[in-house]
Design a protein around this motif. Structure first.
Motif, PDB file in Angstrom:
ATOM      1  N   HIS A   3     -62.935  -1.080  -4.692  1.00  0.00           N
ATOM      2  CA  HIS A   3     -63.169   0.034  -5.595  1.00  0.00           C
ATOM      3  C   HIS A   3     -61.824   0.502  -6.116  1.00  0.00           C
ATOM      4  O   HIS A   3     -60.796   0.341  -5.463  1.00  0.00           O
ATOM      5  CB  HIS A   3     -63.899   1.159  -4.866  1.00  0.00           C
ATOM      6  N   PHE A   4     -61.845   1.066  -7.294  1.00  0.00           N
ATOM      7  CA  PHE A   4     -60.638   1.545  -7.956  1.00  0.00           C
ATOM      8  C   PHE A   4     -60.857   2.995  -8.340  1.00  0.00           C
ATOM      9  O   PHE A   4     -61.918   3.348  -8.858  1.00  0.00           O
ATOM     10  CB  PHE A   4     -60.430   0.725  -9.219  1.00  0.00           C
ATOM     11  N   TYR A   5     -59.879   3.825  -8.127  1.00  0.00           N
ATOM     12  CA  TYR A   5     -60.029   5.224  -8.467  1.00  0.00           C
ATOM     13  C   TYR A   5     -58.687   5.842  -8.787  1.00  0.00           C
ATOM     14  O   TYR A   5     -57.635   5.256  -8.569  1.00  0.00           O
ATOM     15  CB  TYR A   5     -60.729   6.002  -7.343  1.00  0.00           C
ATOM     16  N   ILE A   6     -58.742   7.048  -9.336  1.00  0.00           N
ATOM     17  CA  ILE A   6     -57.564   7.805  -9.739  1.00  0.00           C
ATOM     18  C   ILE A   6     -57.402   8.971  -8.770  1.00  0.00           C
ATOM     19  O   ILE A   6     -58.376   9.648  -8.435  1.00  0.00           O
ATOM     20  CB  ILE A   6     -57.723   8.348 -11.175  1.00  0.00           C
ATOM     21  N   VAL A   7     -56.177   9.200  -8.353  1.00  0.00           N
ATOM     22  CA  VAL A   7     -55.851  10.365  -7.534  1.00  0.00           C
ATOM     23  C   VAL A   7     -55.046  11.313  -8.417  1.00  0.00           C
ATOM     24  O   VAL A   7     -54.050  10.916  -9.017  1.00  0.00           O
ATOM     25  CB  VAL A   7     -55.040   9.976  -6.287  1.00  0.00           C
ATOM     26  N   TRP A   8     -55.514  12.528  -8.530  1.00  0.00           N
ATOM     27  CA  TRP A   8     -54.850  13.547  -9.343  1.00  0.00           C
ATOM     28  C   TRP A   8     -54.089  14.463  -8.397  1.00  0.00           C
ATOM     29  O   TRP A   8     -54.652  15.357  -7.801  1.00  0.00           O
ATOM     30  CB  TRP A   8     -55.887  14.355 -10.132  1.00  0.00           C
ATOM     31  N   ASP A   9     -52.801  14.226  -8.243  1.00  0.00           N
ATOM     32  CA  ASP A   9     -52.005  14.960  -7.262  1.00  0.00           C
ATOM     33  C   ASP A   9     -50.819  15.607  -7.955  1.00  0.00           C
ATOM     34  O   ASP A   9     -50.120  14.966  -8.744  1.00  0.00           O
ATOM     35  CB  ASP A   9     -51.521  13.980  -6.187  1.00  0.00           C
ATOM     36  N   ARG A  10     -50.565  16.850  -7.624  1.00  0.00           N
ATOM     37  CA  ARG A  10     -49.427  17.557  -8.213  1.00  0.00           C
ATOM     38  C   ARG A  10     -48.255  17.685  -7.244  1.00  0.00           C
ATOM     39  O   ARG A  10     -47.251  18.297  -7.563  1.00  0.00           O
ATOM     40  CB  ARG A  10     -49.862  18.938  -8.670  1.00  0.00           C
ATOM     41  N   ASN A  52     -62.328   5.594   1.638  1.00  0.00           N
ATOM     42  CA  ASN A  52     -61.924   4.376   0.925  1.00  0.00           C
ATOM     43  C   ASN A  52     -60.466   4.006   1.215  1.00  0.00           C
ATOM     44  O   ASN A  52     -59.743   3.563   0.323  1.00  0.00           O
ATOM     45  CB  ASN A  52     -62.115   4.548  -0.585  1.00  0.00           C
ATOM     46  N   MET A  53     -60.042   4.164   2.418  1.00  0.00           N
ATOM     47  CA  MET A  53     -58.641   3.900   2.751  1.00  0.00           C
ATOM     48  C   MET A  53     -58.400   2.497   3.314  1.00  0.00           C
ATOM     49  O   MET A  53     -57.270   2.102   3.489  1.00  0.00           O
ATOM     50  CB  MET A  53     -58.130   4.948   3.746  1.00  0.00           C
ATOM     51  N   ARG A  54     -59.447   1.716   3.549  1.00  0.00           N
ATOM     52  CA  ARG A  54     -59.222   0.361   4.049  1.00  0.00           C
ATOM     53  C   ARG A  54     -58.724  -0.509   2.893  1.00  0.00           C
ATOM     54  O   ARG A  54     -59.118  -0.314   1.750  1.00  0.00           O
ATOM     55  CB  ARG A  54     -60.476  -0.206   4.694  1.00  0.00           C
ATOM     56  N   ASN A  55     -57.865  -1.441   3.200  1.00  0.00           N
ATOM     57  CA  ASN A  55     -57.256  -2.289   2.172  1.00  0.00           C
ATOM     58  C   ASN A  55     -56.656  -1.452   1.047  1.00  0.00           C
ATOM     59  O   ASN A  55     -56.714  -1.822  -0.117  1.00  0.00           O
ATOM     60  CB  ASN A  55     -58.268  -3.286   1.590  1.00  0.00           C
ATOM     61  N   PHE A  56     -56.098  -0.333   1.406  1.00  0.00           N
ATOM     62  CA  PHE A  56     -55.611   0.641   0.430  1.00  0.00           C
ATOM     63  C   PHE A  56     -54.261   0.232  -0.129  1.00  0.00           C
ATOM     64  O   PHE A  56     -53.363  -0.167   0.591  1.00  0.00           O
ATOM     65  CB  PHE A  56     -55.521   2.022   1.093  1.00  0.00           C
ATOM     66  N   ASP A  57     -54.124   0.344  -1.420  1.00  0.00           N
ATOM     67  CA  ASP A  57     -52.867   0.125  -2.125  1.00  0.00           C
ATOM     68  C   ASP A  57     -52.851   1.094  -3.294  1.00  0.00           C
ATOM     69  O   ASP A  57     -53.907   1.473  -3.805  1.00  0.00           O
ATOM     70  CB  ASP A  57     -52.787  -1.322  -2.628  1.00  0.00           C
ATOM     71  N   MET A 118     -54.740  -4.393  -9.381  1.00  0.00           N
ATOM     72  CA  MET A 118     -53.616  -3.574  -8.913  1.00  0.00           C
ATOM     73  C   MET A 118     -52.366  -4.421  -8.725  1.00  0.00           C
ATOM     74  O   MET A 118     -51.268  -4.029  -9.126  1.00  0.00           O
ATOM     75  CB  MET A 118     -53.967  -2.870  -7.603  1.00  0.00           C
ATOM     76  N   GLU A 119     -52.517  -5.577  -8.126  1.00  0.00           N
ATOM     77  CA  GLU A 119     -51.381  -6.474  -7.920  1.00  0.00           C
ATOM     78  C   GLU A 119     -50.752  -6.859  -9.265  1.00  0.00           C
ATOM     79  O   GLU A 119     -49.536  -6.827  -9.422  1.00  0.00           O
ATOM     80  CB  GLU A 119     -51.851  -7.723  -7.172  1.00  0.00           C
ATOM     81  N   ARG A 120     -51.582  -7.196 -10.237  1.00  0.00           N
ATOM     82  CA  ARG A 120     -51.083  -7.583 -11.564  1.00  0.00           C
ATOM     83  C   ARG A 120     -50.444  -6.404 -12.280  1.00  0.00           C
ATOM     84  O   ARG A 120     -49.422  -6.551 -12.951  1.00  0.00           O
ATOM     85  CB  ARG A 120     -52.217  -8.169 -12.397  1.00  0.00           C
ATOM     86  N   LEU A 121     -51.043  -5.226 -12.145  1.00  0.00           N
ATOM     87  CA  LEU A 121     -50.497  -4.017 -12.765  1.00  0.00           C
ATOM     88  C   LEU A 121     -49.106  -3.718 -12.221  1.00  0.00           C
ATOM     89  O   LEU A 121     -48.179  -3.408 -12.975  1.00  0.00           O
ATOM     90  CB  LEU A 121     -51.439  -2.837 -12.519  1.00  0.00           C
ATOM     91  N   LYS A 122     -48.949  -3.827 -10.925  1.00  0.00           N
ATOM     92  CA  LYS A 122     -47.646  -3.587 -10.306  1.00  0.00           C
ATOM     93  C   LYS A 122     -46.605  -4.603 -10.780  1.00  0.00           C
ATOM     94  O   LYS A 122     -45.482  -4.243 -11.095  1.00  0.00           O
ATOM     95  CB  LYS A 122     -47.764  -3.631  -8.782  1.00  0.00           C
ATOM     96  N   LYS A 123     -46.993  -5.871 -10.834  1.00  0.00           N
ATOM     97  CA  LYS A 123     -46.055  -6.902 -11.278  1.00  0.00           C
ATOM     98  C   LYS A 123     -45.602  -6.682 -12.717  1.00  0.00           C
ATOM     99  O   LYS A 123     -44.449  -6.911 -13.038  1.00  0.00           O
ATOM    100  CB  LYS A 123     -46.683  -8.292 -11.120  1.00  0.00           C
ATOM    101  N   LEU A 124     -46.501  -6.251 -13.552  1.00  0.00           N
ATOM    102  CA  LEU A 124     -46.158  -6.007 -14.954  1.00  0.00           C
ATOM    103  C   LEU A 124     -45.217  -4.823 -15.145  1.00  0.00           C
ATOM    104  O   LEU A 124     -44.472  -4.775 -16.108  1.00  0.00           O
ATOM    105  CB  LEU A 124     -47.431  -5.757 -15.780  1.00  0.00           C
TER     106      LEU A 124
END
Length: 129
Positions: A3-10, A52-57, A118-124
């Motif tokens: 699963h993919f999600y956005i964290v809105w943290d200040r 959703n913290m398993r396999n978290f990146d 996520m892996e591809r996004l980080k590499k780019l």
């Protein structure tokens, strides 16, 4: 698978376990298989990080006010338009569109698993990843 999600943290450093988070998912689990070949109803889940913290990146991006407001407006569009279609308009598409608003280079997103994206996004976006 994933699963993919956005964290809105200040806060900085990130305090992910306390931050607001959301993800775009099928409204009913039973509709997941039909979402492979047709639009189904999706929903924006709040507190998507919880459980959703398993396999978290993750990739943290600091935004100025203007791109932040654009990202929140994009979220509102996903809430208003509930069409969900795996590989087309799903959790990866949601994160991909937010990444574009944040000014990141984005990889192709159609029918890709969240962790692979996520892996591809980080590499780019950074040779350090």
């Amino acid at each position: 698978p994933g699963h993919f999600y956005i964290v809105w943290d200040r806060s900085k450093p990130e305090r992910l376990e306390y931050a607001d988070s959301d993800g775009f998912v099928p409204a009913r689990l039973i509709d997941l298989l039909p979402s492979l070949y047709s639009d189904i109803t999706g929903v924006m889940t709040d507190r998507a990080l919880i459980g959703n913290m398993r396999n978290f990146d993750y990739l943290a991006v600091l935004l100025d006010r203007t791109p932040y407001e654009k990202a929140r407006a994009l979220r509102a569009r996903f809430v208003a338009d509930t069409r969900f279609h795996t590989g087309v308009r799903d959790c990866v598409a949601y994160v991909d569109e937010i990444a574009e608003v944040a000014g990141l280079k984005t990889p192709p997103r159609r029918f890709v698993y969240p962790l692979d994206y996520m892996e591809r996004l980080k590499k780019l976006n950074s040779p350090a990843f």
